[in-house]
Motif scaffolding. Sequence first.
Motif, PDB file in Angstrom:
ATOM      1  N   ASN A  90      47.778   6.971 105.800  1.00  0.00           N
ATOM      2  CA  ASN A  90      48.544   7.021 106.634  1.00  0.00           C
ATOM      3  C   ASN A  90      49.098   5.441 107.117  1.00  0.00           C
ATOM      4  N   VAL A  91      49.588   4.898 105.974  1.00  0.00           N
ATOM      5  CA  VAL A  91      50.093   3.541 106.054  1.00  0.00           C
ATOM      6  C   VAL A  91      51.602   4.147 105.679  1.00  0.00           C
ATOM      7  N   PRO A  92      52.522   4.127 106.929  1.00  0.00           N
ATOM      8  CA  PRO A  92      53.741   4.605 106.651  1.00  0.00           C
ATOM      9  C   PRO A  92      54.728   3.534 105.866  1.00  0.00           C
ATOM     10  N   VAL A  93      55.873   4.309 105.243  1.00  0.00           N
ATOM     11  CA  VAL A  93      56.706   3.416 104.639  1.00  0.00           C
ATOM     12  C   VAL A  93      58.140   4.047 105.119  1.00  0.00           C
ATOM     13  N   ASP A  94      59.113   2.900 105.295  1.00  0.00           N
ATOM     14  CA  ASP A  94      60.283   3.252 105.827  1.00  0.00           C
ATOM     15  C   ASP A  94      61.168   3.570 104.629  1.00  0.00           C
ATOM     16  N   ASP A  95      61.636   4.897 104.261  1.00  0.00           N
ATOM     17  CA  ASP A  95      62.280   5.091 103.003  1.00  0.00           C
ATOM     18  C   ASP A  95      63.717   5.547 103.487  1.00  0.00           C
ATOM     19  N   THR A  96      64.213   5.379 104.519  1.00  0.00           N
ATOM     20  CA  THR A  96      65.680   5.533 105.079  1.00  0.00           C
ATOM     21  C   THR A  96      66.813   4.818 104.111  1.00  0.00           C
ATOM     22  N   ASP A  97      66.260   3.655 103.421  1.00  0.00           N
ATOM     23  CA  ASP A  97      67.499   3.065 102.703  1.00  0.00           C
ATOM     24  C   ASP A  97      67.058   3.186 101.246  1.00  0.00           C
ATOM     25  N   ASN A  98      66.211   4.020 100.632  1.00  0.00           N
ATOM     26  CA  ASN A  98      65.652   4.306  99.614  1.00  0.00           C
ATOM     27  C   ASN A  98      65.369   3.123  98.824  1.00  0.00           C
ATOM     28  N   SER A  99      64.874   1.957  99.211  1.00  0.00           N
ATOM     29  CA  SER A  99      64.562   0.947  98.657  1.00  0.00           C
ATOM     30  C   SER A  99      63.107   1.124  97.992  1.00  0.00           C
ATOM     31  N   THR A 100      62.571   0.168  97.335  1.00  0.00           N
ATOM     32  CA  THR A 100      61.272   0.145  96.637  1.00  0.00           C
ATOM     33  C   THR A 100      60.454  -0.601  97.752  1.00  0.00           C
ATOM     34  N   PRO A 101      59.163   0.189  98.294  1.00  0.00           N
ATOM     35  CA  PRO A 101      58.308  -0.798  99.239  1.00  0.00           C
ATOM     36  C   PRO A 101      57.698  -1.942  98.515  1.00  0.00           C
ATOM     37  N   THR A 102      57.583  -2.760  99.295  1.00  0.00           N
ATOM     38  CA  THR A 102      57.219  -4.167  98.799  1.00  0.00           C
ATOM     39  C   THR A 102      55.828  -4.402  99.126  1.00  0.00           C
ATOM     40  N   MET A 103      55.085  -4.697  97.838  1.00  0.00           N
ATOM     41  CA  MET A 103      53.402  -5.161  97.933  1.00  0.00           C
ATOM     42  C   MET A 103      53.330  -6.359  96.995  1.00  0.00           C
ATOM     43  N   ALA A 104      52.691  -7.371  97.599  1.00  0.00           N
ATOM     44  CA  ALA A 104      52.340  -8.487  96.697  1.00  0.00           C
ATOM     45  C   ALA A 104      50.917  -9.032  96.806  1.00  0.00           C
ATOM     46  N   PHE A 105      50.201  -9.323  96.048  1.00  0.00           N
ATOM     47  CA  PHE A 105      48.934  -9.921  96.011  1.00  0.00           C
ATOM     48  C   PHE A 105      49.186 -11.507  96.294  1.00  0.00           C
ATOM     49  N   SER A 106      48.251 -12.166  97.016  1.00  0.00           N
ATOM     50  CA  SER A 106      48.202 -13.663  97.317  1.00  0.00           C
ATOM     51  C   SER A 106      47.799 -14.317  95.976  1.00  0.00           C
ATOM     52  N   PRO A 107      48.160 -15.426  95.868  1.00  0.00           N
ATOM     53  CA  PRO A 107      47.795 -16.139  94.452  1.00  0.00           C
ATOM     54  C   PRO A 107      46.413 -16.177  93.921  1.00  0.00           C
ATOM     55  N   ASN A 108      45.472 -16.101  94.969  1.00  0.00           N
ATOM     56  CA  ASN A 108      44.149 -15.998  94.745  1.00  0.00           C
ATOM     57  C   ASN A 108      43.550 -14.699  94.705  1.00  0.00           C
ATOM     58  N   GLY A 109      44.389 -13.798  94.928  1.00  0.00           N
ATOM     59  CA  GLY A 109      43.961 -12.290  94.746  1.00  0.00           C
ATOM     60  C   GLY A 109      43.366 -11.596  95.836  1.00  0.00           C
ATOM     61  N   LYS A 110      42.963 -12.459  96.833  1.00  0.00           N
ATOM     62  CA  LYS A 110      42.066 -11.806  97.884  1.00  0.00           C
ATOM     63  C   LYS A 110      42.969 -10.908  98.936  1.00  0.00           C
ATOM     64  N   LEU A 111      44.157 -11.444  99.220  1.00  0.00           N
ATOM     65  CA  LEU A 111      44.939 -10.572 100.048  1.00  0.00           C
ATOM     66  C   LEU A 111      46.048  -9.982  99.471  1.00  0.00           C
ATOM     67  N   LEU A 112      46.422  -8.847 100.267  1.00  0.00           N
ATOM     68  CA  LEU A 112      47.637  -7.811  99.572  1.00  0.00           C
ATOM     69  C   LEU A 112      48.576  -7.567 100.891  1.00  0.00           C
ATOM     70  N   CYS A 113      49.398  -8.116 100.892  1.00  0.00           N
ATOM     71  CA  CYS A 113      50.652  -7.991 101.749  1.00  0.00           C
ATOM     72  C   CYS A 113      51.390  -6.794 101.363  1.00  0.00           C
ATOM     73  N   VAL A 114      51.520  -5.593 102.293  1.00  0.00           N
ATOM     74  CA  VAL A 114      52.480  -4.543 102.311  1.00  0.00           C
ATOM     75  C   VAL A 114      53.291  -4.373 103.354  1.00  0.00           C
ATOM     76  N   ALA A 115      54.542  -3.996 103.007  1.00  0.00           N
ATOM     77  CA  ALA A 115      55.498  -3.830 103.956  1.00  0.00           C
ATOM     78  C   ALA A 115      55.325  -2.488 104.302  1.00  0.00           C
ATOM     79  N   THR A 116      55.347  -2.140 105.760  1.00  0.00           N
ATOM     80  CA  THR A 116      55.328  -0.941 106.151  1.00  0.00           C
ATOM     81  C   THR A 116      56.407  -0.695 107.487  1.00  0.00           C
ATOM     82  N   SER A 117      56.578   0.681 107.717  1.00  0.00           N
ATOM     83  CA  SER A 117      57.558   0.964 108.755  1.00  0.00           C
ATOM     84  C   SER A 117      56.971   1.153 110.171  1.00  0.00           C
TER      85      SER A 117
END
Length: 124
Positions: A90-117
């Motif tokens: 239940n981690v929603p994503v805003d797909d109204t603009d049909n863009s690719t959802p953004t995710m990225a790991f931190s340089p040390n790999g311990k954190l994951l940033c996730v864009a949600t709506s």
Amino acid sequence: PTCMAVTPSTIAMGTECGSLQIYKHPFVSKLRPQQSVRVVPQEDKDEPVISVVYSVDAAKLATRTKTNLTVWNTSSRLASSSSPWMRCENVPVDDTDNSTPTMAFSPNGKLLCVATSAMDEQTK
């Protein structure tokens, strides 16, 4: 494929049917993935994988659907019986603009940033 992530030795592809397929080097001689795992639960079988990203050291692989986020440990072989390292539902994503959802790991790999709506109550 709906999305892909690449390391020097692998290509990870998300599919329309909700699976993650891993191709290992050399890619040219292989027509089938060496590893494949179902990302979405069986009851959500029509939900495609819409984003895939490796951590910097390629030890983790995150997959995203419109409602779920799953992180896999790449040191073990992915198979149909594999359990993810972590799953968030239940981690929603805003797909109204049909863009690719953004995710990225931190340089040390311990954190994951996730864009949600999702918005908290104070920003509504």
